[in-house]
Enzyme design. Structure first.
Site, PDB file in Angstrom:
ATOM      1  N   LYS A  80       0.796  -1.229   0.000  1.00 42.74           N
ATOM      2  CA  LYS A  80       0.000   0.000   0.000  1.00 42.74           C
ATOM      3  C   LYS A  80       0.829   1.280   0.000  1.00 42.74           C
ATOM      4  O   LYS A  80       0.353   2.339  -0.426  1.00 42.74           O
ATOM      5  CB  LYS A  80      -0.933  -0.002   1.212  1.00 42.74           C
ATOM      6  N   ASP A 127      -8.266  -0.345   6.906  1.00 40.62           N
ATOM      7  CA  ASP A 127      -8.250  -1.583   7.674  1.00 40.62           C
ATOM      8  C   ASP A 127      -6.853  -1.874   8.209  1.00 40.62           C
ATOM      9  O   ASP A 127      -6.658  -2.830   8.943  1.00 40.62           O
ATOM     10  CB  ASP A 127      -8.723  -2.750   6.805  1.00 40.62           C
TER      11      ASP A 127
END
Length: 414
Positions: A80, A127
């Site tokens: 990410k 998350d």
């Protein structure tokens, strides 16, 4: 127990090759080379490994099984940071009136740039992995990050975000509501929302995040060529809101068009409890459909109920199929990668990273999966590319699954 479910994309199948639109060139090789050039300016950058699992391919009756190991990306244990860093770079570059081509870390975080920029608060909901990536990017550029997590998030994930200097709060909200909360907080505080999902009126920054992901696709393409392989025949891609899957799919589809070859067949994978892309493809009405209810899954990075508008527009046209998976497939995949067949490398792959290996194993060996395998065209000539999107980002869960055997999916005895 809800079984593994496959939905073929009727829209994709109904279009002859000549009529299938090319995905946006914003995610193609040319742009990816520019993005990768930016990422290469970080001291932590190096291409993550592409591992060939020859033993597993032979066992499953496939030509090649390739796994890109994103657990080694930037020291963050997940991919990410690629999207977050490129998006932050574009945000800062715009404020400094710098063009997007040839951006460098040095130009964006030097003393002069910091004086002109001041402190910017970058806000997101996550998350875990995206928030950690944004916290890392904010620290790289001397900015501030504020991260909100949905209810049920692991404290270990929050602690990893705080360790990078960000403010992080676990809320009592479901993921999609946490995204709305983050957007409201950014507006109220004069910050910038850096969210990895898009909706009407908010697509530019999510597009930049998706562009950041193409660095790993470009690396994989180059690594495949070094192995003597032209392109994958199949992509098995995880989806939460769909941004990662749409970016990687687009890269290989654009590359195939430029080379005059076929695009890989892209199969989108989600947990049962958060299967918004699966529901959207199964509906055959061309609209995005949300998954409702509690999103209880060990695949925390995929626990998203609403598709990204930007990603769905791509997946609607270019995904070959979608699969809704039980958690046990991810758990089985984690164990298979941790204890591989002789000659294959061992990989540390987390709950959201290993679902593709678990799905391949199911498709190859479960008697009831024969029709699915045939529909997906998986055979001894297939070259399957998987992305292990994370390592042991939640160490306690990883130990429970890999060492203690939690959450098994024993399809042989069903």
């Amino acid at each position: 127990m809800r079984p593994v479910e496959l939905a073929l994309n009727a829209r994709y199948a109904a279009q002859p090759d000549a009529a299938v639109p090319v995905p946006p060139s914003a995610f193609g090789p040319a742009r990816a080379r520019n993005v990768r050039g930016f990422h290469a300016g970080f001291p932590e950058y190096s291409p993550t490994p592409l591992c060939s699992l020859a033993g597993l391919a032979a066992r499953l009756g496939l030509g090649r099984v390739l796994v890109k190991d994103e657990s080694r990306r930037f020291g963050l244990k997940a991919f990410k940071g690629l999207g977050a860093s490129w998006a932050v770079a574009r945000i800062l570059a715009r404020r400094l009136n710098l063009p997007p081509d040839g951006l460098s870390r040095a130009a964006l975080c030097g003393p002069e740039a910091r004086d002109r920029l001041g402190e910017i608060t970058l806000v997101t909901a996550t998350d875990g992995n995206h928030g950690r990536g944004l916290a890392w990017a904010a620290r790289q550029f001397g900015q501030r990050a504020v991260v909100f997590m949905p209810k049920g998030s692991a404290e270990a994930r929050a602690a990893a975000i705080r360790a990078l200097g960000a403010y992080c709060e676990i809320t009592d909200l479901a993921y999609d509501d946490a995204v709305r909360h983050a957007a409201a907080h950014a507006r109220a505080m004069g910050g910038v929302l850096v969210q990895d999902t898009a909706w009407d009126g908010y697509e530019e920054i999510p597009r930049w995040i998706m562009q950041g992901y193409t660095t790993l696709a470009l690396e994989a393409r180059e690594q495949m060529r070094a192995m003597g392989l032209t392109r994958p025949t199949h992509l098995l891609l995880q989806a939460g809101v769909g941004s990662f899957a749409a970016a990687v799919l687009s890269f290989f589809a654009v590359a195939g068009t430029e080379e005059g070859g076929p695009a890989p067949l892209a199969v989108i994978m989600e947990p049962h409890s958060a299967d918004c892309i699966f529901r959207s493809i199964r509906s055959e009405d061309g609209r995005a459909h949300a998954a409702a209810g509690e999103m209880r899954t060990i695949m925390a990075g995929l626990a998203c109920g609403e598709p990204s508008s930007l990603a769905w527009g791509i997946l609607r046209e270019h995904a070959f199929a979608a699969v809704a998976c039980p958690d046990g497939l991810a758990a089985n995949g984690m164990r298979m990668l941790a204890a591989p067949l002789p000659g294959d490398p061992a990989l540390v792959s987390g709950e959201s990273g290993a679902v593709g290996v678990g799905l391949l194993d199911y498709l190859a060996r479960a008697p009831e999966a024969a029709a699915m395998r045939s529909a997906l065209g998986l055979n001894e000539s297939s070259v399957v590319l998987l992305i292990s999107t994370e390592g042991d980002t939640e160490p306690d869960m990883y130990r429970r699954v890999v060492q203690d055997g939690a959450c098994a999916f024993d399809f042989q005895s069903r």
